[in-house]
Design a protein around this motif. Structure first.
Motif, short mmCIF file in Angstrom:
data_model
loop_
_atom_site.label_atom_id
_atom_site.label_comp_id
_atom_site.label_asym_id
_atom_site.label_seq_id
_atom_site.Cartn_x
_atom_site.Cartn_y
_atom_site.Cartn_z
N PHE A 191 -4.62 -5.99 -9.92
CA PHE A 191 -4.02 -4.67 -9.71
C PHE A 191 -4.68 -4.07 -8.48
CE2 PHE A 191 -3.22 -5.09 -14.33
CZ PHE A 191 -1.85 -4.87 -14.33
N SER A 192 -4.00 -4.16 -7.36
CA SER A 192 -4.55 -3.66 -6.10
C SER A 192 -4.59 -2.13 -6.12
CB SER A 192 -3.70 -4.14 -4.94
OG SER A 192 -2.41 -3.56 -4.99
N PRO A 193 -5.37 -1.52 -5.22
CA PRO A 193 -5.39 -0.05 -5.16
C PRO A 193 -4.00 0.55 -4.96
CG PRO A 193 -7.20 -0.95 -3.89
CD PRO A 193 -6.38 -2.12 -4.33
N ALA A 225 -6.81 5.03 -13.94
CA ALA A 225 -5.89 4.34 -14.85
C ALA A 225 -6.60 3.14 -15.46
CB ALA A 225 -4.64 3.89 -14.10
N PRO A 226 -6.91 3.18 -16.76
CA PRO A 226 -7.55 2.01 -17.40
C PRO A 226 -6.64 0.80 -17.37
CG PRO A 226 -7.76 3.98 -18.75
CD PRO A 226 -6.77 4.30 -17.66
N ILE A 227 -7.23 -0.33 -17.65
CA ILE A 227 -6.50 -1.59 -17.53
C ILE A 227 -5.32 -1.65 -18.47
CG2 ILE A 227 -7.99 -2.78 -19.20
CD1 ILE A 227 -6.47 -4.27 -15.96
N GLU A 228 -5.44 -1.05 -19.65
CA GLU A 228 -4.32 -1.08 -20.60
C GLU A 228 -3.14 -0.26 -20.09
OE1 GLU A 228 -3.64 -2.82 -23.23
OE2 GLU A 228 -5.48 -3.94 -22.87
N VAL A 229 -3.43 0.85 -19.44
CA VAL A 229 -2.36 1.66 -18.87
C VAL A 229 -1.67 0.89 -17.74
CG1 VAL A 229 -1.81 3.80 -17.64
CG2 VAL A 229 -3.49 3.81 -19.49
N LEU A 230 -2.46 0.23 -16.92
CA LEU A 230 -1.89 -0.56 -15.83
C LEU A 230 -1.00 -1.67 -16.36
CD1 LEU A 230 -5.04 -0.85 -13.53
CD2 LEU A 230 -3.10 0.68 -13.24
N ARG A 231 -1.45 -2.34 -17.40
CA ARG A 231 -0.64 -3.42 -17.96
C ARG A 231 0.66 -2.88 -18.57
NH1 ARG A 231 -5.70 -6.52 -20.92
NH2 ARG A 231 -6.37 -7.76 -19.12
N ARG A 232 0.54 -1.76 -19.28
CA ARG A 232 1.73 -1.21 -19.93
C ARG A 232 2.78 -0.80 -18.90
NH1 ARG A 232 -0.61 2.47 -22.51
NH2 ARG A 232 0.00 4.39 -21.47
N TYR A 233 2.34 -0.11 -17.84
CA TYR A 233 3.31 0.38 -16.86
C TYR A 233 3.73 -0.71 -15.89
CZ TYR A 233 3.37 5.20 -18.35
OH TYR A 233 3.58 6.35 -19.07
N ALA A 234 2.91 -1.73 -15.70
CA ALA A 234 3.38 -2.87 -14.90
C ALA A 234 4.55 -3.54 -15.59
CB ALA A 234 2.23 -3.85 -14.70
N GLU A 235 4.52 -3.57 -16.91
CA GLU A 235 5.64 -4.13 -17.66
C GLU A 235 6.84 -3.19 -17.61
OE1 GLU A 235 6.27 -6.37 -21.92
OE2 GLU A 235 4.78 -4.80 -21.79
N ILE A 236 6.60 -1.89 -17.70
CA ILE A 236 7.69 -0.92 -17.65
C ILE A 236 8.38 -0.95 -16.28
CG2 ILE A 236 8.23 1.55 -17.65
CD1 ILE A 236 6.03 1.89 -19.76
N LEU A 237 7.58 -1.02 -15.21
CA LEU A 237 8.12 -1.01 -13.85
C LEU A 237 8.61 -2.38 -13.40
CD1 LEU A 237 5.45 1.26 -12.13
CD2 LEU A 237 7.79 1.87 -12.73
N LYS A 238 8.41 -3.39 -14.26
CA LYS A 238 8.84 -4.76 -13.93
C LYS A 238 8.24 -5.23 -12.62
CE LYS A 238 13.19 -4.74 -16.53
NZ LYS A 238 12.83 -3.54 -17.33
N LEU A 239 6.94 -5.00 -12.47
CA LEU A 239 6.24 -5.44 -11.27
C LEU A 239 6.08 -6.95 -11.29
CD1 LEU A 239 3.41 -2.76 -10.98
CD2 LEU A 239 5.68 -2.74 -9.95
N ARG A 240 6.22 -7.54 -10.13
CA ARG A 240 5.98 -8.97 -9.99
C ARG A 240 4.51 -9.17 -9.67
NH1 ARG A 240 10.65 -11.76 -10.01
NH2 ARG A 240 9.50 -13.64 -9.45
#
Length: 929
Positions: free
Chosen positions: A264-266, A181-196
């Protein structure tokens, strides 16, 4: 050709979004994402490697022809070029050439490289966040349908932004597909999942102490020094730094400390990838609402496995997995505390909470075990002073007892039950009654202290503001409601979702699901709600399965028998009676078998079954390698991490249910029937000490790495435990009153004995029966040379003189005393339980103040970062005076962070006059101004 390969290798180094390297020396493998390149000008060429063309998979019968066609994407400066099937076939020599080229680029030792490179792509940059596996020797996997599903599924994954890399097919037919998962995908889905996510630190902040566990905090210094030997080794597992977090937003990237490697931890990476895999479609048919998700593809045999990787070998001290294996899962560490923060980081919050609960439950069993052992010791010490059992064993009463069955059974001597009488006394005495009362209070204390401890864990793991309603709907839920046209905005997520009619859809689904019990057609929105509903239904079945025989012995066996001339019969058969030692002895024997024998057997089977399934997977991996042309190279691939993890057993979504079920069932035996076996907590404690480490060992070396799941607490299991605790008060009251002889002995001593002792109690508790009143069809067959028995005895309170065998007045006195005891016992225990709940709040005041303080600081940090972002460049010496309001805010923030304010002082700081502001005097806790 070599120039082309060098070009591909060069561009792959930038395929992860940013240029970064994969570290192999750290306990956890993190890939940092730092780059000075502009996002638009990044070179993201990525090469997919495939064994055969998709077209050839349709026409050829060989298993090798089943590999799906992939594409090569090249993107540079916003332009995209797609080329399909550049090479129709890539031979084995080509794969070997790629691997040899990798070895030349970065490998000094081949064995070391095999271990380290298996955690990243071949470029050594992109971490492997997930692995997909399919078997070309499986006939269903090489059909046109399966190949097409895989092709569409993998293309859709790439459209989501994921990177896929293909490995050479193994000699056993296994094909591994690595996902990053590239960094952009991680950022996009972190926002979608509302990760803290962690926010940037503020200079001068000193985190306050978060521990509020009164079990540890309120012990005296001697015990604290004694227990410190069993604390977590701070050198090996240093205390994790507390960080403020906020819901991630790409629009406010400046608030977050995204430059740190572990941002973004494993676990977070694998969770995001799994979220994508669960919702990606594998068909072009728009009408098929259920054609999505990796689970369905595995069920269709298109794939055989999907899993994230462990971070290394558990037997080599170079990763967090090996550290946990040696310092946490080791039986030698069974008395030490658990490194829960590190367990949570590696396995996720749900598994971390399980081990936190199991450790707390085991710790709470210690006082219960001590009291149970003392009660049992009292029973041993007073064994030979028990008058009824001594009357039996001394032979002073030569009584012939009535036969225990029809015709075939003979009369028997009461003294033959000497051993049973003494064993029964060990579990049926006044100390047992005290222990039953104690365990009722213990169960309440356990739940209340767990809620308090859970609040601390929840705060420490940043779950305080987590609401399960924030979870995204299950894809199965949305698919079933795809036909619903009426939409409604969710009150929390503010997202448009299908609106369910309660009367037309929800109520019929609930009724039908409850009637069928396991047919889950309930329209449950989130995965947590689904898991809780399934857990409750399965537990109810297991409750009946495990406890039915125990309830029967405790409350029904021998209670509705009748008397010798008029036994209550069912199809001409007598009802089952208790043995010579009584029903309480039989109940105790059942609990001994369960708490000792069955627990030991379950522990052995829990380790044997995963080993067996792991052996089957290992055999599958090794099949075909002996016949491979290049045996040495083929055998070296076994050490690749994705191959080693495939040998392990799958950790399914219900795997944790079995672990909870075992412990909750044990909790039921410890509390519901503890009046019959005071040693139950002790054997539960011994079992749990080893169970905790065996479960850890299983997770680390026998199972694939689970995907972390974010939960707030232990879910429906707490409600089940609460119901069991309340049920235990009722059952223990009835066991003492109706199953044991405590009430008959008490009534005899207080109302019928001249000396207020048990002298004569044994004979008084037995009734006479004239053998001439036996029904001839059921009377015992007596040998001719045997002297006829005129009177036999049986346990009951009936009059024999009148011949109608009515209950004596003492029977009614005992029955009234039993009912009165149940009422008094349950009301007293209930009142004490209410008092305990009132005295122990769910969350300490200190923790409440700290949560409010941190919420305030978090908001102020956001304001401060916003101010610095807007006014940072212009904040020169002469411009600072223009932002007095911001300066006051920052000063207030500094005061809140630097001092431990009370609840009232924090309110005053936020809403009133600032504490410590000019003109306001503040007195610290030490009395200093």
């Amino acid at each position: 050709m070599e120039e082309d390969e060098e070009s591909v290798n060069l561009t792959q180094r930038h395929s992860c979004g940013f240029s970064h390297t994969c570290s192999y020396s750290q306990p956890s493998i993190y890939c940092s994402a730092h780059s000075n390149l502009d996002r638009i000008s990044q070179l993201t060429l990525y090469q997919n490697v495939s064994g055969t063309l998709f077209g050839s998979a349709i026409s050829m019968n060989s298993a090798e022809s089943a590999m799906s066609t992939r594409s090569v994407h090249s993107c540079s400066s916003g332009d995209s070029l797609t080329a399909r099937s550049i090479e129709p076939r890539i031979s084995s020599d080509k794969y070997d050439q790629i691997k040899d080229d990798e070895a030349r680029r970065g490998c000094r030792s081949n064995s070391h490289y095999v271990e380290t490179r298996s955690l990243c792509f071949r470029d050594g940059q992109c971490t492997i966040d997930f692995v997909l596996v399919w078997d070309e020797h499986n006939e269903e996997a090489i059909t046109y349908k399966s190949v097409e599903m895989r092709r569409i599924f993998e293309e859709n994954l790439e459209h989501e932004g994921l990177k896929l890399e293909y490995e050479k097919p193994e000699p056993n037919g296994l094909n591994f597909i690595k996902i990053h998962a590239p960094i952009e995908v991680l950022r996009r889905y972190a926002e979608i999942l509302k990760l803290r996510m962690p926010m940037k630190n503020v200079a001068g902040f000193r985190p306050s102490e978060t521990s509020t566990n009164i079990i540890v905090k309120e012990v005296n210094s001697f015990f604290r020094r004694l227990l410190s030997k069993f604390d977590v080794n701070q050198t090996i597992f240093p205390t994790m730094k507390h960080q403020f977090t906020a819901v991630y937003s790409r629009d406010k990237e400046y608030l977050f400390d995204s430059d740190i490697p572990e941002f973004f931890s494993p676990g977070t990476r694998s969770r995001i990838v799994h979220f994508i895999l669960d919702r990606t479609t594998y068909t072009e048919d728009k009408e098929n609402d259920f054609a999505f998700g990796i689970d369905r593809l595995i069920a269709e045999n298109a794939y055989v496995a999907a899993y994230p990787l462990h971070d290394g070998d558990p037997y080599k001290l170079d990763c967090m997995r090996s550290l946990l294996y040696t310092e946490w899962a080791s039986v030698k560490k069974c008395l030490h505390r658990q490194p829960l923060d590190y367990v949570k980081d590696y396995f996720g919050i749900k598994i971390g909470l399980y081990f936190a609960w199991l450790g707390f439950y085991t710790q709470m069993l210690i006082p219960a075990s001590i009291v149970g052992l003392l009660c049992f010791l009292y029973s041993w010490l007073t064994l030979y002073s028990n008058k009824p059992s001594e009357d039996i064993c001394s032979g002073n009463l030569s009584l012939k007892m009535c036969p225990l069955c029809d015709k075939l059974c003979d009369y028997w001597d009461l003294k033959d039950t000497c051993f049973h009488a003494r064993v029964t006394y060990l579990f049926d005495n006044s100390a047992t009654v005290f222990f039953a009362v104690f365990m009722s209070f213990w169960a309440t204390m356990f739940l209340e202290l767990w809620k308090r401890y859970s609040a601390e864990i929840t705060h420490r793991w940043d779950l305080t503001r987590f609401d399960i309603k924030e979870e995204h709907p299950r894809p199965q839920y949305l698919a079933r409601l795809a036909h619903v046209k009426k939409q409604r905005t969710h009150v929390i997520t503010d997202a448009s979702e299908p609106h369910l009619s309660f009367w037309k859809m929800k109520l019929p689904a609930i009724i039908f699901s409850s009637s069928v019990v396991l047919l889950l057609i309930e329209l449950l929105r989130t995965q947590t709600e689904f898991d809780d509903s399934l857990t409750l239904k399965i537990y109810l079945l297991q409750f009946v399965n495990y406890y039915a025989s125990i309830f029967y012995i405790a409350f029904f066996k021998g209670k509705f028998v009748g008397y010798p001339s008029k036994y209550i019969r069912f199809f001409t058969l007598r009802q089952e009676e208790c043995g010579p030692g009584g029903c309480l002895l039989e109940l105790s024997i059942q609990l001994i078998i369960i708490m000792i024998g069955k627990q030991t057997l379950n522990t052995v089977l829990e380790m044997v079954f995963p080993l067996f399934y792991k052996w089957l997977n290992t055999v599958k991996v090794h099949v075909g390698r002996e016949k491979d042309r290049n045996k040495e190279k083929s055998m070296s691939r076994i050490n690749l991490q994705w191959v080693k993890d495939y040998k392990l057993v799958e950790w399914g979504p219900r795997s944790l249910f079995r672990e909870y079920l075992e412990m909750v069932l044990q909790y039921g035996f410890v509390t519901i029937f503890v009046a019959a076996f005071p040693l139950a907590p002790f054997f539960a404690l011994i079992n749990n000490i080893f169970e905790m480490r065996f479960d850890a060992k299983k997770l680390l070396i026998m199972f694939r790495r689970p995907v972390g799941q974010r939960v707030r607490d232990i879910g429906v299991w707490f409600r089940i435990l609460d119901v069991i605790s309340k049920l235990s008060v009722i059952t223990n009251g009835f066991i003492i009153a109706f199953t044991s002889n405590f009430i008959p002995r008490l009534v005899y001593m207080k109302a019928y004995s001249n000396s207020s002792s048990l002298e004569g109690f044994l004979e008084n508790s037995l009734s006479k029966f004239n053998t001439s009143h036996f029904n001839q069809d059921y009377s015992p067959q007596i040998q001719n040379d045997t002297e006829p028995i005129k009177i036999c005895w049986y346990p009951d309170y009936r009059e024999a003189e009148s011949g109608d065998y009515k209950h004596t007045i003492m029977y009614w006195h005992i029955l009234a005393a039993r009912l009165a005891f149940v009422v008094v016992f349950e009301n007293i225990v209930a009142l004490v339980m209410i008092l305990v709940r009132w005295c122990i709040p769910n969350m300490s005041q200190t923790l409440q103040d700290q949560i409010r303080r941190e919420a305030y600081i978090t908001n102020e940090i956001i304001i401060k970062q916003e101010t610095l972002r807007v006014c940072g460049p212009c904040r020169t010496g002469e411009n600072i005076s223009q932002s007095n309001s911001n300066t006051v805010t920052m000063q207030r923030l500094d005061r809140v962070m630097q001092k431990s304010l009370s609840n009232a002082e924090l309110d005053l700081e936020i809403h009133g006059s600032p504490v410590g502001a000019p003109g306001v005097h503040y007195t610290g806790t030490d009395g200093s101004m």
